[in-house]
Design a protein around this motif. Structure first.
Motif, PDB file in Angstrom:
ATOM      1  N   ALA A   1      -5.340   2.835  -1.314  1.00  0.00           N
ATOM      2  CA  ALA A   1      -5.693   4.254  -1.309  1.00  0.00           C
ATOM      3  C   ALA A   1      -5.875   4.708  -2.764  1.00  0.00           C
ATOM      4  O   ALA A   1      -5.299   4.108  -3.680  1.00  0.00           O
ATOM      5  N   PRO A   2      -6.671   5.765  -2.982  1.00  0.00           N
ATOM      6  CA  PRO A   2      -6.829   6.259  -4.356  1.00  0.00           C
ATOM      7  C   PRO A   2      -5.451   6.542  -4.969  1.00  0.00           C
ATOM      8  O   PRO A   2      -4.601   7.128  -4.322  1.00  0.00           O
ATOM      9  N   GLY A   3      -5.253   6.102  -6.205  1.00  0.00           N
ATOM     10  CA  GLY A   3      -3.990   6.376  -6.901  1.00  0.00           C
ATOM     11  C   GLY A   3      -2.895   5.361  -6.644  1.00  0.00           C
ATOM     12  O   GLY A   3      -1.885   5.331  -7.352  1.00  0.00           O
ATOM     13  N   PHE A   4      -3.084   4.466  -5.645  1.00  0.00           N
ATOM     14  CA  PHE A   4      -2.016   3.507  -5.332  1.00  0.00           C
ATOM     15  C   PHE A   4      -1.694   2.615  -6.528  1.00  0.00           C
ATOM     16  O   PHE A   4      -0.533   2.498  -6.940  1.00  0.00           O
ATOM     17  N   TRP A   5      -2.725   2.019  -7.120  1.00  0.00           N
ATOM     18  CA  TRP A   5      -2.447   1.078  -8.208  1.00  0.00           C
ATOM     19  C   TRP A   5      -1.981   1.802  -9.472  1.00  0.00           C
ATOM     20  O   TRP A   5      -1.155   1.285 -10.230  1.00  0.00           O
ATOM     21  N   ARG A   6      -2.474   3.031  -9.675  1.00  0.00           N
ATOM     22  CA  ARG A   6      -1.964   3.824 -10.818  1.00  0.00           C
ATOM     23  C   ARG A   6      -0.465   4.055 -10.644  1.00  0.00           C
ATOM     24  O   ARG A   6       0.313   3.873 -11.581  1.00  0.00           O
TER      25      ARG A   6
ATOM     26  N   ARG B   1       2.680   2.574 -12.903  1.00  0.00           N
ATOM     27  CA  ARG B   1       3.631   3.496 -13.549  1.00  0.00           C
ATOM     28  C   ARG B   1       5.078   3.125 -13.169  1.00  0.00           C
ATOM     29  O   ARG B   1       5.952   3.065 -14.034  1.00  0.00           O
ATOM     30  N   ILE B   2       5.316   2.845 -11.891  1.00  0.00           N
ATOM     31  CA  ILE B   2       6.681   2.502 -11.463  1.00  0.00           C
ATOM     32  C   ILE B   2       7.139   1.217 -12.169  1.00  0.00           C
ATOM     33  O   ILE B   2       8.280   1.128 -12.635  1.00  0.00           O
ATOM     34  N   CYS B   3       6.249   0.248 -12.268  1.00  0.00           N
ATOM     35  CA  CYS B   3       6.595  -1.003 -12.967  1.00  0.00           C
ATOM     36  C   CYS B   3       6.912  -0.721 -14.435  1.00  0.00           C
ATOM     37  O   CYS B   3       7.911  -1.223 -14.974  1.00  0.00           O
ATOM     38  N   ASP B   4       6.086   0.098 -15.081  1.00  0.00           N
ATOM     39  CA  ASP B   4       6.318   0.396 -16.499  1.00  0.00           C
ATOM     40  C   ASP B   4       7.638   1.135 -16.704  1.00  0.00           C
ATOM     41  O   ASP B   4       8.400   0.827 -17.617  1.00  0.00           O
ATOM     42  N   GLU B   5       7.907   2.114 -15.845  1.00  0.00           N
ATOM     43  CA  GLU B   5       9.139   2.915 -16.004  1.00  0.00           C
ATOM     44  C   GLU B   5      10.393   2.076 -15.780  1.00  0.00           C
ATOM     45  O   GLU B   5      11.474   2.433 -16.227  1.00  0.00           O
ATOM     46  N   ASN B   6      10.225   0.962 -15.053  1.00  0.00           N
ATOM     47  CA  ASN B   6      11.403   0.170 -14.700  1.00  0.00           C
ATOM     48  C   ASN B   6      11.371  -1.246 -15.285  1.00  0.00           C
ATOM     49  O   ASN B   6      12.130  -2.122 -14.841  1.00  0.00           O
TER      50      ASN B   6
ATOM     51  N   GLY C   1       0.793  -1.235   0.000  1.00  0.00           N
ATOM     52  CA  GLY C   1       0.000   0.000   0.000  1.00  0.00           C
ATOM     53  C   GLY C   1       0.816   1.272   0.000  1.00  0.00           C
ATOM     54  O   GLY C   1       0.247   2.356   0.090  1.00  0.00           O
ATOM     55  N   ASP C   2       2.148   1.182  -0.111  1.00  0.00           N
ATOM     56  CA  ASP C   2       3.006   2.367  -0.048  1.00  0.00           C
ATOM     57  C   ASP C   2       3.846   2.424  -1.332  1.00  0.00           C
ATOM     58  O   ASP C   2       4.928   1.834  -1.412  1.00  0.00           O
ATOM     59  N   ALA C   3       3.336   3.138  -2.334  1.00  0.00           N
ATOM     60  CA  ALA C   3       4.012   3.174  -3.635  1.00  0.00           C
ATOM     61  C   ALA C   3       5.381   3.846  -3.521  1.00  0.00           C
ATOM     62  O   ALA C   3       6.318   3.484  -4.246  1.00  0.00           O
ATOM     63  N   ASN C   4       5.529   4.821  -2.614  1.00  0.00           N
ATOM     64  CA  ASN C   4       6.832   5.482  -2.462  1.00  0.00           C
ATOM     65  C   ASN C   4       7.878   4.506  -1.932  1.00  0.00           C
ATOM     66  O   ASN C   4       9.030   4.520  -2.366  1.00  0.00           O
TER      67      ASN C   4
ATOM     68  N   ALA D   1      -8.262  -6.812 -10.109  1.00  0.00           N
ATOM     69  CA  ALA D   1      -7.546  -5.677 -10.708  1.00  0.00           C
ATOM     70  C   ALA D   1      -8.562  -4.768 -11.410  1.00  0.00           C
ATOM     71  O   ALA D   1      -8.483  -3.539 -11.311  1.00  0.00           O
ATOM     72  N   HIS D   2      -9.509  -5.361 -12.098  1.00  0.00           N
ATOM     73  CA  HIS D   2     -10.567  -4.562 -12.731  1.00  0.00           C
ATOM     74  C   HIS D   2     -11.344  -3.794 -11.662  1.00  0.00           C
ATOM     75  O   HIS D   2     -11.629  -2.603 -11.808  1.00  0.00           O
ATOM     76  N   TYR D   3     -11.648  -4.460 -10.582  1.00  0.00           N
ATOM     77  CA  TYR D   3     -12.410  -3.848  -9.488  1.00  0.00           C
ATOM     78  C   TYR D   3     -11.679  -2.616  -8.947  1.00  0.00           C
ATOM     79  O   TYR D   3     -12.296  -1.599  -8.635  1.00  0.00           O
ATOM     80  N   PHE D   4     -10.343  -2.717  -8.844  1.00  0.00           N
ATOM     81  CA  PHE D   4      -9.574  -1.589  -8.310  1.00  0.00           C
ATOM     82  C   PHE D   4      -9.030  -0.682  -9.424  1.00  0.00           C
ATOM     83  O   PHE D   4      -8.289   0.269  -9.147  1.00  0.00           O
ATOM     84  N   GLY D   5      -9.350  -1.002 -10.692  1.00  0.00           N
ATOM     85  CA  GLY D   5      -9.072  -0.083 -11.797  1.00  0.00           C
ATOM     86  C   GLY D   5      -7.651  -0.067 -12.328  1.00  0.00           C
ATOM     87  O   GLY D   5      -7.120   0.993 -12.649  1.00  0.00           O
ATOM     88  N   PHE D   6      -7.002  -1.235 -12.455  1.00  0.00           N
ATOM     89  CA  PHE D   6      -5.669  -1.261 -13.094  1.00  0.00           C
ATOM     90  C   PHE D   6      -5.509  -2.574 -13.857  1.00  0.00           C
ATOM     91  O   PHE D   6      -6.329  -3.475 -13.730  1.00  0.00           O
TER      92      PHE D   6
END
Ligand SMILES: Cc1ncc(COP(=O)(O)O)c(C=O)c1O
Length: 411
Positions: free
Chosen positions: A211-216, A220-225, A175-178, A246-251
């Motif tokens: 949290a909102p934006g977590f999966w986005r 993005r981090i996976c794609d960039e790396n 849950g902590d993208a950073n 994943a569909h349910y959470f929008g990614f």
């Protein structure tokens, strides 16, 4: 009716002579409140089971997830039995392999192809191998407290695990993208895959939704790396959404692993992936003696169709919502600090003013003695077979159990 466990205990003593631990793994009585729960059951139907002492339960364990439509479901069992009469393990495989792969691709948002195995751990190990083969890198990132099976690298077992088994596993908080980004930056170009559950469902802890934006951000981090994003949807898969969690959470993950709810209790798991993972999947040699058995595939096809027809995920959500509201209201009326965390369909119960689970164990024990099978250590599961009347009965039983907790603990 007074619930006693004489037969269960006698059978457990027999079992302990010929089976290490009597009952092993997460079905061991230690995961309940020993002495106040059944150890063995005699039959199950709908959302109920009956133990060897004749006690009846409304079940919220659902076999730790596989039961989604109800035990001994006529349509699913008939599909399995009909196919079994045509042969089980054959070489070459039956046409159902193609039918089921087509169905998985049609149903799952992130799937361009599908392959099948038996257990969740099979599909997950397959996914990890594909990520490493695709990226030609070693490291895999997992979340602290996440369960992915008993494979040595997954870190759940302590017996027989070598440091080498875990050498290429990196950990990050769920849950902590950073924090994930920091792990990625510290291991630049060395991470093949990130294996995460769609929401956090650890044992012995409340659950956490993204949290909102977590999966986005994670995507993005996976794609960039150039990291393969693998979703372990073994537990939550299809209870939240027939298109996958994943569909349910929008990614969109690159690989998704399913198991428990695929065939309403018949043993089958699936790994699905996107087109870019197709080539490496075609090169990988992964197999098992029973992975292409056709009756389980017939059961899965019937189960998926039935889940779509009745919108099983919506029923689980609705019943789970009624249960959550009912329990939280009754607990509050007794002046108790009680909460159900996680999705309605897969709730975890806890008393928020304790960390030693003493109230939770007493509560679950008193529910068990009144015919409601709840867990204190692990999330529970709703099914499409739970009716409004079952939920109401459960809430009334819980009310009595809350009173006992109140009498003993005061708050
Ligand atoms: C999230 C998750 N992943 C993986 C597994 C392992 O699945 P299996 O026990 O079928 O190998 C489980 C099993 O409970 C699970 O809950």
């Amino acid at each position: 009716m007074t619930y006693t466990f004489t037969q269960s205990k006698a059978l457990f003593q027999r079992a302990a002579k010929v089976i290490p631990q009597g009952i092993y793994g997460h079905f061991n009585p230690a995961t309940t409140v020993p002495g106040f729960y059944p150890y063995f059951i005699s039959r199950a139907k709908g959302c109920r089971f009956w133990d060897v002492d004749g006690n009846e339960y409304i079940d919220y364990a659902c076999a730790y997830g596989p039961m989604i439509l109800g035990y001994a479901h006529d349509r699913i069992d008939e599909a399995f039995a009909r196919q079994a009469r045509n042969g089980t393990a054959t070489m070459p495989p039956s046409t159902l392999l193609v039918d089921l792969a087509e169905k998985m691709v049609e149903v799952n948002d992130c799937a361009d192809w599908a392959v099948f195995a038996k257990n969740g751990a099979d599909a997950i190990s397959w996914a990890v191998a594909l990520a490493r083969g695709y990226r030609k890198r070693d490291k895999i990132v997992l979340a602290h407290g996440a369960y992915h099976g008993t494979q040595p690298w997954a870190g759940t077992n302590h017996i027989g695990v070598l440091p080498a088994d875990r050498a290429d596993v990196l950990m990050a908080p769920w849950g902590d993208a950073n924090a994930f980004r920091r792990v990625v930056e510290e291991n630049k170009n060395r991470i093949a895959g990130a294996l995460f559950t769609p929401y956090h469902h650890p044992v012995f802890e409340p659950q956490a939704l993204p949290a909102p934006g977590f999966w986005r951000d994670m995507r993005r981090i996976c794609d960039e790396n150039d990291i393969v994003l693998i979703i372990d949807d073994v537990r939550a898969g299809w209870r939240l959404d027939i298109k996958g969690s994943a569909h349910y959470f929008g990614f969109r993950p690159d690989l998704a692993c399913y198991c428990k709810a695929i065939a309403n209790g018949y043993p089958i798991s699936a790994l699905v992936g996107t087109d870019r993972m197709r080539m490496v999947a075609a090169k990988a040699f992964q197999t098992g003696s029973y992975w292409n058995n056709s009756p389980e595939m017939a059961a899965a096809l019937a189960c998926i169709d039935e889940m779509q027809k009745i919108d099983a995920a919506a029923i689980c959500d609705s019943r789970g919502g009624e249960l959550r509201r009912g329990l939280e209201e009754r607990a509050a009326a007794h002046g108790l600090s009680f909460r159900m965390s996680g999705p309605n369909a897969i709730p975890f119960l806890h008393f928020t003013n304790e960390s030693n689970f003493k109230r939770a164990q007493l509560f679950c024990r008193e529910c068990s003695l009144r015919g409601v099978y709840f867990f204190w250590h692990h999330n529970m599961f709703l099914s499409a077979a739970h009716t409004e009347a079952d939920i109401q009965k459960t809430i009334d039983v819980a009310d009595q159990a809350f009173q006992i907790v109140k009498d003993q603990f005061g708050e």
